[in-house]
Write a protein that holds these residues in place. Structure first.
Motif, PDB file in Angstrom:
ATOM      1  N   GLN A 293       0.818  -1.207   0.000  1.00 56.72           N
ATOM      2  CA  GLN A 293       0.000   0.000   0.000  1.00 56.72           C
ATOM      3  C   GLN A 293       0.855   1.261   0.000  1.00 56.72           C
ATOM      4  O   GLN A 293       0.450   2.304  -0.526  1.00 56.72           O
ATOM      5  CB  GLN A 293      -0.935  -0.009   1.206  1.00 56.72           C
ATOM      6  CG  GLN A 293      -2.046   1.037   1.139  1.00 56.72           C
ATOM      7  CD  GLN A 293      -3.066   0.831   2.238  1.00 56.72           C
ATOM      8  OE1 GLN A 293      -2.858   0.013   3.128  1.00 56.72           O
ATOM      9  NE2 GLN A 293      -4.171   1.541   2.175  1.00 56.72           N
ATOM     10  N   ASN A 294       2.057   1.159   0.570  1.00 59.37           N
ATOM     11  CA  ASN A 294       2.940   2.313   0.640  1.00 59.37           C
ATOM     12  C   ASN A 294       4.015   2.298  -0.446  1.00 59.37           C
ATOM     13  O   ASN A 294       4.988   3.051  -0.362  1.00 59.37           O
ATOM     14  CB  ASN A 294       3.596   2.382   2.022  1.00 59.37           C
ATOM     15  CG  ASN A 294       2.643   2.851   3.100  1.00 59.37           C
ATOM     16  OD1 ASN A 294       2.419   4.042   3.263  1.00 59.37           O
ATOM     17  ND2 ASN A 294       2.056   1.908   3.823  1.00 59.37           N
ATOM     18  N   GLY A 295       3.830   1.433  -1.429  1.00 58.26           N
ATOM     19  CA  GLY A 295       4.760   1.399  -2.550  1.00 58.26           C
ATOM     20  C   GLY A 295       6.130   0.855  -2.205  1.00 58.26           C
ATOM     21  O   GLY A 295       7.109   1.140  -2.889  1.00 58.26           O
ATOM     22  N   LEU A 296       6.206   0.049  -1.128  1.00 57.50           N
ATOM     23  CA  LEU A 296       7.472  -0.554  -0.726  1.00 57.50           C
ATOM     24  C   LEU A 296       7.478  -2.035  -1.073  1.00 57.50           C
ATOM     25  O   LEU A 296       6.453  -2.603  -1.448  1.00 57.50           O
ATOM     26  CB  LEU A 296       7.694  -0.364   0.775  1.00 57.50           C
ATOM     27  CG  LEU A 296       7.731   1.087   1.254  1.00 57.50           C
ATOM     28  CD1 LEU A 296       7.829   1.129   2.772  1.00 57.50           C
ATOM     29  CD2 LEU A 296       8.894   1.838   0.626  1.00 57.50           C
ATOM     30  N   THR A 297       8.619  -2.661  -0.922  1.00 48.74           N
ATOM     31  CA  THR A 297       8.765  -4.066  -1.270  1.00 48.74           C
ATOM     32  C   THR A 297       9.365  -4.837  -0.110  1.00 48.74           C
ATOM     33  O   THR A 297      10.380  -4.426   0.456  1.00 48.74           O
ATOM     34  CB  THR A 297       9.672  -4.231  -2.502  1.00 48.74           C
ATOM     35  OG1 THR A 297       9.117  -3.512  -3.591  1.00 48.74           O
ATOM     36  CG2 THR A 297       9.804  -5.706  -2.870  1.00 48.74           C
ATOM     37  N   VAL A 298       8.730  -5.943   0.241  1.00 50.32           N
ATOM     38  CA  VAL A 298       9.317  -6.883   1.177  1.00 50.32           C
ATOM     39  C   VAL A 298      10.166  -7.844   0.360  1.00 50.32           C
ATOM     40  O   VAL A 298       9.656  -8.563  -0.499  1.00 50.32           O
ATOM     41  CB  VAL A 298       8.235  -7.646   1.972  1.00 50.32           C
ATOM     42  CG1 VAL A 298       8.870  -8.741   2.804  1.00 50.32           C
ATOM     43  CG2 VAL A 298       7.466  -6.687   2.874  1.00 50.32           C
ATOM     44  N   VAL A 299      11.467  -7.844   0.601  1.00 49.19           N
ATOM     45  CA  VAL A 299      12.386  -8.663  -0.188  1.00 49.19           C
ATOM     46  C   VAL A 299      12.466 -10.058   0.422  1.00 49.19           C
ATOM     47  O   VAL A 299      12.914 -10.211   1.562  1.00 49.19           O
ATOM     48  CB  VAL A 299      13.791  -8.028  -0.229  1.00 49.19           C
ATOM     49  CG1 VAL A 299      14.726  -8.877  -1.083  1.00 49.19           C
ATOM     50  CG2 VAL A 299      13.715  -6.612  -0.759  1.00 49.19           C
ATOM     51  N   PRO A 300      12.008 -11.095  -0.300  1.00 54.62           N
ATOM     52  CA  PRO A 300      12.055 -12.446   0.265  1.00 54.62           C
ATOM     53  C   PRO A 300      13.478 -12.993   0.276  1.00 54.62           C
ATOM     54  O   PRO A 300      14.295 -12.681  -0.597  1.00 54.62           O
ATOM     55  CB  PRO A 300      11.165 -13.248  -0.693  1.00 54.62           C
ATOM     56  CG  PRO A 300      11.241 -12.506  -1.987  1.00 54.62           C
ATOM     57  CD  PRO A 300      11.398 -11.054  -1.637  1.00 54.62           C
ATOM     58  N   ALA A 301      13.766 -13.829   1.296  1.00 55.27           N
ATOM     59  CA  ALA A 301      15.064 -14.502   1.416  1.00 55.27           C
ATOM     60  C   ALA A 301      16.225 -13.530   1.232  1.00 55.27           C
ATOM     61  O   ALA A 301      17.195 -13.817   0.533  1.00 55.27           O
ATOM     62  CB  ALA A 301      15.162 -15.645   0.416  1.00 55.27           C
ATOM     63  N   ALA A 302      16.125 -12.359   1.874  1.00 57.12           N
ATOM     64  CA  ALA A 302      17.166 -11.343   1.739  1.00 57.12           C
ATOM     65  C   ALA A 302      18.431 -11.715   2.505  1.00 57.12           C
ATOM     66  O   ALA A 302      19.511 -11.213   2.206  1.00 57.12           O
ATOM     67  CB  ALA A 302      16.644  -9.995   2.240  1.00 57.12           C
ATOM     68  N   ARG A 303      18.290 -12.592   3.498  1.00 55.22           N
ATOM     69  CA  ARG A 303      19.445 -12.990   4.307  1.00 55.22           C
ATOM     70  C   ARG A 303      19.191 -14.380   4.849  1.00 55.22           C
ATOM     71  O   ARG A 303      18.051 -14.760   5.095  1.00 55.22           O
ATOM     72  CB  ARG A 303      19.635 -11.995   5.460  1.00 55.22           C
ATOM     73  CG  ARG A 303      20.825 -12.276   6.366  1.00 55.22           C
ATOM     74  CD  ARG A 303      20.808 -11.337   7.558  1.00 55.22           C
ATOM     75  NE  ARG A 303      21.954 -11.538   8.433  1.00 55.22           N
ATOM     76  CZ  ARG A 303      22.074 -10.998   9.649  1.00 55.22           C
ATOM     77  NH1 ARG A 303      21.100 -10.229  10.107  1.00 55.22           N
ATOM     78  NH2 ARG A 303      23.133 -11.218  10.385  1.00 55.22           N
ATOM     79  N   GLU A 304      20.264 -15.148   5.033  1.00 55.11           N
ATOM     80  CA  GLU A 304      20.122 -16.497   5.575  1.00 55.11           C
ATOM     81  C   GLU A 304      21.066 -16.674   6.758  1.00 55.11           C
ATOM     82  O   GLU A 304      22.251 -16.344   6.676  1.00 55.11           O
ATOM     83  CB  GLU A 304      20.425 -17.546   4.506  1.00 55.11           C
ATOM     84  CG  GLU A 304      20.173 -18.970   4.968  1.00 55.11           C
ATOM     85  CD  GLU A 304      20.333 -19.994   3.869  1.00 55.11           C
ATOM     86  OE1 GLU A 304      21.231 -20.838   3.984  1.00 55.11           O
ATOM     87  OE2 GLU A 304      19.552 -19.930   2.886  1.00 55.11           O
ATOM     88  N   ILE A 305      20.525 -17.168   7.878  1.00 53.12           N
ATOM     89  CA  ILE A 305      21.329 -17.449   9.064  1.00 53.12           C
ATOM     90  C   ILE A 305      21.054 -18.885   9.491  1.00 53.12           C
ATOM     91  O   ILE A 305      19.911 -19.240   9.772  1.00 53.12           O
ATOM     92  CB  ILE A 305      20.986 -16.494  10.226  1.00 53.12           C
ATOM     93  CG1 ILE A 305      21.133 -15.031   9.807  1.00 53.12           C
ATOM     94  CG2 ILE A 305      21.871 -16.784  11.431  1.00 53.12           C
ATOM     95  CD1 ILE A 305      20.744 -14.046  10.888  1.00 53.12           C
TER      96      ILE A 305
END
Length: 344
Positions: free
Chosen positions: A215-227
């Motif tokens: 809704q705010n024009g942002l993106t949730v980046v999937p699998a951006a980091r792995e621990i």
């Protein structure tokens, strides 16, 4: 409670694939497992706290005053601790059951064999799964208690209990991106680092954050980091990147913003045996009994390095999409209609 042994008619043998209906997910234990510590004392140190620096002030010292040194002062320190606690389970199996694995119940098809083929191995594996899940629950929800007698119970302090400085009561409202950004700001204001913070939340909250981002024009980046094999998504706030993960064992309406780099399990091994070991117990008849024993606690680090949300709405609010698409030279578009009329 009296011992309950696996017996021929108490635990029937079946053929077919085994499927566990229970929840055995332990993401927090997995993600912090590589930083495990050991102790030979039931109480262990999570750190020392002191205050120096502060908001800053401009000194006002004249040359004359400087000829006399100011009165001495000191900065005191406070030690913070937690405790390990016992996790213990037992399994028992009769000799008759061990020797009766060829008897099948249910649908019997030629050449089928019992699954599992070894009842003791199966029962032990299920106890291990239970203990792992109990540890995960305790690391999140553990209520602290330090025993002062042998008959009292040591209980390790979990993250929900530990976090007291940076807290936000949502009042049954959905958790959104600006709420997360505000919590990052609180952590920053508590003079704690804001790099690598991870929001540990339930499915409803994770959905809501994704909807809020769209809704705010942002993106949730999937699998951006792995621990440690755990893939974390991420979203950007004005102060920095926040990672997102679908956690387990959280109380309803609660989410945690965690600095995972300061969280570690603390093992208290038994000399000569290790920790979380299986050993046989004394026989009292025609069967075998084993116990699984281990001691573990949580080093949650400085509690003001983390944040806690409570009272989050448990219902998902669908986003009201507000994006508009305009087609060039579309006569049905009022803006273009005026242009067409003006050029006619």
């Amino acid at each position: 409670m009296a011992d309950q042994f696996a017996t021929s008619f108490g635990v029937l043998n079946y053929s077919g694939m085994l499927f566990n209906k229970g929840n055995t997910r332990t993401p927090l234990s997995s993600i912090i497992g590589s930083r495990a510590k050991t102790t030979n004392h039931v109480e262990f140190v999570t750190g020392q706290e002191y205050t120096a620096g502060g908001d800053g002030a401009q000194p006002a010292i004249s040359e004359t005053a400087s000829l006399t040194a100011p009165d001495a002062s000191v900065v005191t320190r406070a030690q913070k601790t937690n405790v390990t606690q016992i996790f213990q389970e037992s399994v028992g199996i009769s000799y008759a059951k061990q020797s009766n694995m060829g008897t099948l119940s249910g649908v019997n098809i030629a050449n089928q064999t019992a699954n599992p083929v070894n009842e003791l191995d199966f029962q032990v594996a299920t106890k291990v799964q239970k203990v792992n899940r109990d540890i995960e629950y305790t690391f999140i929800n553990g209520a602290y208690n330090k025993a002062t007698t042998d008959s009292e119970v040591n209980k390790t302090r979990g993250l929900v209990t530990a976090i007291t400085t940076n807290t936000t009561a949502m009042g049954s409202k959905p958790l959104g991106l600006w709420d997360i950004a505000d919590m990052v700001k609180k952590i920053y204001g508590a003079n704690a680092p804001t790099d690598g913070l991870t929001l540990w939340c339930d499915a409803t909250t994770l959905f809501q954050i994704n909807a809020d981002a769209v809704q705010n024009g942002l993106t949730v980046v999937p699998a951006a980091r792995e621990i440690n094999g755990i893939a974390l998504s991420s979203v950007i706030t004005p102060i920095g990147v926040v990672y997102l993960y679908l956690g387990e064992c959280l109380p309803k309406g609660t989410a945690l913003l965690l600095n995972l780099s300061v969280i570690a399990p603390v093992y208290q091994p038994v000399p000569g045996k290790g920790n979380f070991f299986l050993e046989p117990l004394a026989k009292t008849g025609a069967g075998e009994k084993y116990q699984l024993f281990g001691q573990i606690g949580l080093d949650h680090g400085p509690e003001w390095y983390h944040g806690k949300f409570t009272g989050i709405s448990q219902s998902f609010t669908k986003p009201a999409y507000s994006r508009s698409v305009f087609i060039a030279n579309d006569a049905s578009n009022p803006v273009n209609t005026k242009e067409v009329a003006a050029g006619a």
